[in-house]
Design an enzyme around this catalytic site. Structure first.
Site, PDB file in Angstrom:
ATOM      1  N   HIS A   8     -33.060  38.045 -29.999  1.00 59.63           N
ATOM      2  CA  HIS A   8     -33.264  37.939 -31.454  1.00 59.63           C
ATOM      3  C   HIS A   8     -34.044  36.670 -31.796  1.00 59.63           C
ATOM      4  CE1 HIS A   8     -29.323  40.267 -31.270  1.00 59.63           C
ATOM      5  NE2 HIS A   8     -30.068  41.082 -31.986  1.00 59.63           N
ATOM      6  N   GLY A  25     -38.029  44.197 -31.720  1.00 56.07           N
ATOM      7  CA  GLY A  25     -38.099  44.031 -30.272  1.00 56.07           C
ATOM      8  C   GLY A  25     -38.648  45.263 -29.570  1.00 56.07           C
TER       9      GLY A  25
HETATM   10  P1  AMP Z   1     -30.086  44.595 -33.001  1.00 56.29           P
HETATM   11  O1  AMP Z   1     -29.340  43.438 -33.563  1.00 56.29           O
HETATM   12  O2  AMP Z   1     -29.622  45.040 -31.654  1.00 56.29           O
HETATM   13  O3  AMP Z   1     -30.247  45.722 -33.988  1.00 56.29           O
HETATM   14  O4  AMP Z   1     -31.556  44.047 -32.734  1.00 56.29           O
HETATM   15  C1  AMP Z   1     -32.290  43.445 -33.753  1.00 56.29           C
HETATM   16  C2  AMP Z   1     -33.709  43.270 -33.280  1.00 56.29           C
HETATM   17  O5  AMP Z   1     -33.726  42.456 -32.110  1.00 56.29           O
HETATM   18  C3  AMP Z   1     -34.388  44.587 -32.909  1.00 56.29           C
HETATM   19  O6  AMP Z   1     -35.745  44.569 -33.339  1.00 56.29           O
HETATM   20  C4  AMP Z   1     -34.278  44.591 -31.410  1.00 56.29           C
HETATM   21  O7  AMP Z   1     -35.289  45.357 -30.772  1.00 56.29           O
HETATM   22  C5  AMP Z   1     -34.450  43.117 -31.097  1.00 56.29           C
HETATM   23  N1  AMP Z   1     -33.921  42.794 -29.786  1.00 56.29           N
HETATM   24  C6  AMP Z   1     -32.682  43.069 -29.298  1.00 56.29           C
HETATM   25  N2  AMP Z   1     -32.568  42.681 -28.014  1.00 56.29           N
HETATM   26  C7  AMP Z   1     -33.767  42.137 -27.671  1.00 56.29           C
HETATM   27  C8  AMP Z   1     -34.296  41.549 -26.466  1.00 56.29           C
HETATM   28  N3  AMP Z   1     -33.567  41.455 -25.360  1.00 56.29           N
HETATM   29  N4  AMP Z   1     -35.566  41.111 -26.486  1.00 56.29           N
HETATM   30  C9  AMP Z   1     -36.325  41.213 -27.618  1.00 56.29           C
HETATM   31  N5  AMP Z   1     -35.884  41.741 -28.779  1.00 56.29           N
HETATM   32  C10 AMP Z   1     -34.628  42.206 -28.805  1.00 56.29           C
END
Ligand code: AMP
Length: 282
Positions: free
Chosen positions: A39, A149
């Site tokens: 994040h 991401g």
């Molecule tokens: P989430 O909180 O899982 O909904 O993720 C929020 C954002 O963070 C989304 O755009 C995800 O794709 C991104 N994200 C989660 N894990 C990663 C990672 N390991 N590397 C890059 N972006 C990430």
């Protein structure tokens, strides 16, 4: 280290007032919290391209299936806020569920075709939930740029299509996946893994990379994918899919493509994806 103050808001009037006070470009990072270095890569990228950075934390009930992990999804607001401050976030939007979905809410955003295979097939309704909440967040935050991401490859494609189709005038940008030293993609769901599962989980990115290397050596795609599935299953995973996707998120065996995988170990479902750019000689 960034030390300027971050404002936290939980109501739409407060959000609108804070947003109206921002001049210049605004970049937005939507999240479900339990924040980690993945994040933070989005927040850092946002900081680099905009004058103001807004992040949101909202565990969106619409994108969880009835048997999924909504109730146990990790919530750690204070630690999340501290990380965001450290990385230069200006405004944290923390809408309560009744602000996001007040009584009488009836609208769903659905992006066809791109949602048909892969996670869309295995998690019915999931991407409608994602598209609906992101459409709402874009309307609330009115960002110039939004960062997502690449780890959630299909989600990124769906959000790009939605923003284009609905004239949202938001520049949707992807950020490369951040990984642990052993290759496992960072995920809030990694916190569910037992020590043994965490060790075994390394097999997921390892097998994907091995498949891409085999394809690069000229091995047929079908054999390389079969070997990857076998290795992932041998590590203790139940596989949802290990398949190639084309740019429109349709299953393919043609290159270039994206190798996408989802698999469950114990009660934890992990996803990952990597590019396959080398043309195989068959
Ligand atoms: P989430 O909180 O899982 O909904 O993720 C929020 C954002 O963070 C989304 O755009 C995800 O794709 C991104 N994200 C989660 N894990 C990663 C990672 N390991 N590397 C890059 N972006 C990430």
């Amino acid at each position: 280290m960034q030390t300027r103050p971050m404002q936290t808001v939980r109501t739409l009037p407060e959000l609108r007032a804070a947003r109206a006070a921002m001049t210049g470009r605004v970049a937005f990072v939507p999240t479900m919290g339990a924040l980690h270095a993945g994040h933070m890569a989005l927040v850092t990228a946002a900081r680099e391209v905009a004058d103001h950075v807004i992040a949101s934390i909202f565990v969106n009930p619409l994108q969880f299936g009835p048997n999924e992990d909504l109730a146990r999804y990790p919530r750690q607001e204070a630690a999340d806020a501290a990380l965001l401050v450290e990385h230069g976030c200006d405004l944290l939007w923390l809408p309560p569920v009744e602000v996001m979905y007040p009584a009488g809410f009836l609208t769903t955003v659905s992006v066809a075709k791109i949602d048909a295979a892969f996670d869309g097939a295995h998690r019915p309704g999931h991407f409608d939930g994602v598209a609906t909440v992101v459409a709402k967040l874009f309307g609330q935050v009115r960002p110039d740029i939004a960062l997502f991401g690449e780890k959630d490859w299909q989600q990124l494609a769906i959000i790009r299509r939605m923003a284009l189709d609905l004239d949202m005038a938001v520049d949707v940008r992807g950020v490369p996946t951040v990984r642990e030293a052993d290759g496992l993609a960072l995920s809030s769901r990694n916190a569910y893994l037992s020590a043994g599962e965490r060790t075994a989980a390394t097999e997921l990115p390892r097998a994907l990379n091995a498949a891409v290397a085999a394809i690069g050596r000229g091995e047929p795609v079908s054999l390389a994918l079969a070997a990857a599935r076998q290795a992932i299953a041998a590590a203790g995973f139940e596989i949802d899919y290990v398949e190639l996707a084309d740019a429109a998120l349709q299953p393919t065996e043609e290159l270039p493509a994206r190798l996408l995988a989802a698999a469950r170990i114990g009660t934890t479902r992990l996803i990952d994806n990597i590019p396959v750019t080398i043309r195989a000689s068959r």
